[in-house]
Design a protein around this motif. Structure first.
Motif, PDB file in Angstrom:
ATOM      1  N   SER A  55       0.690  -1.165   0.205  1.00 44.05           N
ATOM      2  CA  SER A  55      -0.336  -0.013   0.294  1.00 44.05           C
ATOM      3  C   SER A  55       0.859   1.041   0.338  1.00 44.05           C
ATOM      4  O   SER A  55       0.041   2.298   0.024  1.00 44.05           O
ATOM      5  N   VAL A  56       2.597   1.261   0.347  1.00 44.45           N
ATOM      6  CA  VAL A  56       3.170   2.428  -0.008  1.00 44.45           C
ATOM      7  C   VAL A  56       4.551   1.910  -0.627  1.00 44.45           C
ATOM      8  O   VAL A  56       5.287  -0.057   0.267  1.00 44.45           O
ATOM      9  N   GLY A 179      -9.442   3.158  -5.906  1.00 42.14           N
ATOM     10  CA  GLY A 179      -8.948   3.794  -6.984  1.00 42.14           C
ATOM     11  C   GLY A 179      -8.666   4.862  -6.317  1.00 42.14           C
ATOM     12  O   GLY A 179      -8.523   6.155  -7.461  1.00 42.14           O
ATOM     13  N   LEU A 180      -7.412   5.547  -4.876  1.00 39.63           N
ATOM     14  CA  LEU A 180      -7.054   6.510  -4.447  1.00 39.63           C
ATOM     15  C   LEU A 180      -5.838   7.001  -4.949  1.00 39.63           C
ATOM     16  O   LEU A 180      -4.537   5.340  -4.062  1.00 39.63           O
ATOM     17  N   LEU A 181      -4.747   7.580  -5.125  1.00 39.13           N
ATOM     18  CA  LEU A 181      -3.068   7.512  -4.717  1.00 39.13           C
ATOM     19  C   LEU A 181      -2.959   8.981  -4.052  1.00 39.13           C
ATOM     20  O   LEU A 181      -3.330   9.891  -4.559  1.00 39.13           O
ATOM     21  N   ALA A 182      -1.926   8.402  -3.342  1.00 39.89           N
ATOM     22  CA  ALA A 182      -1.340  10.086  -3.269  1.00 39.89           C
ATOM     23  C   ALA A 182       0.068   9.908  -3.395  1.00 39.89           C
ATOM     24  O   ALA A 182       0.611   9.308  -2.991  1.00 39.89           O
ATOM     25  N   VAL A 183       0.764  10.860  -3.505  1.00 41.65           N
ATOM     26  CA  VAL A 183       2.279  10.646  -4.110  1.00 41.65           C
ATOM     27  C   VAL A 183       2.305  12.661  -2.818  1.00 41.65           C
ATOM     28  O   VAL A 183       2.072  13.208  -2.541  1.00 41.65           O
ATOM     29  N   HIS A 184       3.714  11.997  -1.530  1.00 40.84           N
ATOM     30  CA  HIS A 184       4.120  12.858  -0.720  1.00 40.84           C
ATOM     31  C   HIS A 184       6.357  12.832  -1.110  1.00 40.84           C
ATOM     32  O   HIS A 184       6.431  11.848  -1.978  1.00 40.84           O
ATOM     33  N   SER A 185       6.573  14.186  -1.203  1.00 37.55           N
ATOM     34  CA  SER A 185       7.588  13.633  -0.659  1.00 37.55           C
ATOM     35  C   SER A 185       8.697  14.285   0.690  1.00 37.55           C
ATOM     36  O   SER A 185       8.292  14.850   0.804  1.00 37.55           O
ATOM     37  N   LEU A 199       7.223   9.125  -1.974  1.00 38.43           N
ATOM     38  CA  LEU A 199       6.345   8.380  -1.501  1.00 38.43           C
ATOM     39  C   LEU A 199       5.102   7.787  -2.761  1.00 38.43           C
ATOM     40  O   LEU A 199       4.822   9.039  -2.094  1.00 38.43           O
ATOM     41  N   LEU A 200       4.913   6.769  -3.082  1.00 44.57           N
ATOM     42  CA  LEU A 200       3.041   6.474  -3.363  1.00 44.57           C
ATOM     43  C   LEU A 200       2.434   5.516  -1.808  1.00 44.57           C
ATOM     44  O   LEU A 200       3.190   4.474  -2.129  1.00 44.57           O
ATOM     45  N   SER A 201       1.495   5.946  -2.042  1.00 44.51           N
ATOM     46  CA  SER A 201       0.932   5.374  -0.955  1.00 44.51           C
ATOM     47  C   SER A 201      -0.988   5.215  -1.528  1.00 44.51           C
ATOM     48  O   SER A 201      -1.197   6.198  -2.229  1.00 44.51           O
ATOM     49  N   GLY A 202      -1.694   4.369  -1.031  1.00 43.19           N
ATOM     50  CA  GLY A 202      -2.947   4.377  -1.504  1.00 43.19           C
ATOM     51  C   GLY A 202      -3.723   2.603  -1.786  1.00 43.19           C
ATOM     52  O   GLY A 202      -3.214   1.535  -1.345  1.00 43.19           O
ATOM     53  N   ASP A 203      -4.565   2.825  -2.519  1.00 38.06           N
ATOM     54  CA  ASP A 203      -5.129   1.400  -3.357  1.00 38.06           C
ATOM     55  C   ASP A 203      -4.161   0.400  -3.353  1.00 38.06           C
ATOM     56  O   ASP A 203      -3.663   1.136  -4.558  1.00 38.06           O
ATOM     57  N   PRO A 204      -4.117  -0.392  -2.712  1.00 39.08           N
ATOM     58  CA  PRO A 204      -2.693  -1.416  -2.824  1.00 39.08           C
ATOM     59  C   PRO A 204      -3.006  -1.964  -3.826  1.00 39.08           C
ATOM     60  O   PRO A 204      -1.521  -2.498  -5.071  1.00 39.08           O
TER      61      PRO A 204
END
Length: 329
Positions: A55-56, A179-185, A199-204
């Motif tokens: 999931s991440v 159906g969702l993803l979040a991008v962090h830095s 990082l990429l996290s969300g819908d496995p």
């Protein structure tokens, strides 16, 4: 530029003996640290972060992910929705994948071939923050049509006038990240742009598709950088210090811009002041260049930005103070 905090540098140095290949999946430490940071700072609880279906995952910064995500998801044709005023790499990524682009700040109803939505909150360049209601509307729209909704949240730790909400927060996503993803830095919140740590996290199911492609393409975050990422995500003190520094710069520069005759719009979060004098952006660029102040023309970010410029808070205190003096003298 401000120095990278010791917590990252020490972890990087301690992990410098790294003769083996890193994995695209990421170490257990970095995935657990990411899940802990998301829960502690953003109120987001991931599905099992170290399970067989991830999931991440760590990424080589966020820019390469933004540029490659449509390709990594295997989107062969269709249209990608991006914000009306947007970081150019969203469009670049669509073009690289052979896709069309639609600029829209509201869910569109009259396009049949939509395959991906990019949200950016807090936004670059304008610092606009999407409300929980706006985020919910996009999530419902995407789920109804089976279109993934991806939020670039790399400025999420830098809210000034409002507290940004992640697209993965239960107030937005409900009980599932489907159906969702979040991008962090770490580039902004940890002053670590040179580390290329994201990082990429969300819908496995979506994260796993990206992971599978990345591992075969060799898109691997170096082991020492993963160690530094885990250390940074476990330490809130350096993030608060950076917030304090940027907030003080923002207050000084905003007052100077307004004294000079500029109007700051949005800019409620992030590292930029979105400024206008109600004239073509290049006229404003020329005015400021004559004072020795360098800004980005708003037209770089789409036609809707043609009467604005972007002013950054990332310069050192000395450079910010020099700009303030030139704007007010």
């Amino acid at each position: 530029m401000d120095p990278t905090p010791d917590v990252l540098r020490s972890a990087l140095a301690a992990a410098a003996d790294a003769p083996g290949y890193p994995t695209a999946l990421g170490t257990t430490d970095v995935r657990l640290a990411a899940a802990g940071w998301l829960r502690r700072r953003l109120g987001v609880t991931l599905a099992d972060p170290v399970g067989a279906v991830p999931s991440v995952i760590p990424t080589v910064g966020s820019k390469e992910l933004v540029a490659l995500l449509p390709t990594l998801l295997g989107l062969g044709s269709g249209t990608v929705v991006i914000p009306e005023v947007a970081y150019p790499t969203y469009e670049v990524g669509a073009v690289v994948a052979g896709l069309s682009v639609l600029r829209s700040d509201v869910p569109p109803d009259d396009v049949a071939d939509l395959v991906l939505v990019w949200l950016n909150s807090p936004g670059n360049p304008h610092g606009r923050v999407l409300s929980v209601e706006e985020l919910r509307a996009w999530v419902a729209w995407g789920r109804e049509r089976g279109v993934p909704v991806v939020a670039d949240e790399c400025y999420v730790e830098l809210g000034w006038d409002v507290v940004p909400t992640s697209v993965l927060h239960p107030s937005v996503a409900g009980g599932s990240h489907e159906g969702l993803l979040a991008v962090h830095s770490l580039s902004k919140q940890s002053t670590a742009a040179g580390y290329r740590a994201g990082l990429l996290s969300g819908d496995p199911a979506l994260v796993a598709r990206v992971w599978e492609a990345r591992r075969h393409l060799g898109l691997l975050v170096p082991g020492p950088v993963q160690a530094a990422t885990a250390a940074a995500l476990g330490d809130d003190a350096h993030v608060e210090l950076a917030r304090s520094r940027y907030g003080a710069r923002r207050a000084r520069l905003r007052a100077a811009v307004e004294a000079w005759g500029g109007r700051v719009e949005h800019s409620e979060a992030g590292l930029y002041l979105w400024t206008t004098r109600d004239e073509d952006c290049w006229t404003t660029v020329d005015r400021l260049a004559g004072l020795g102040v360098v800004v980005a023309p708003g037209s770089f970010y789409g036609p809707a930005g043609e009467r604005h410029v972007r002013m950054a808070l990332t310069a050192t205190d000395e450079r910010i103070d020099a700009a303030v003096e030139r704007l007010t003298s």
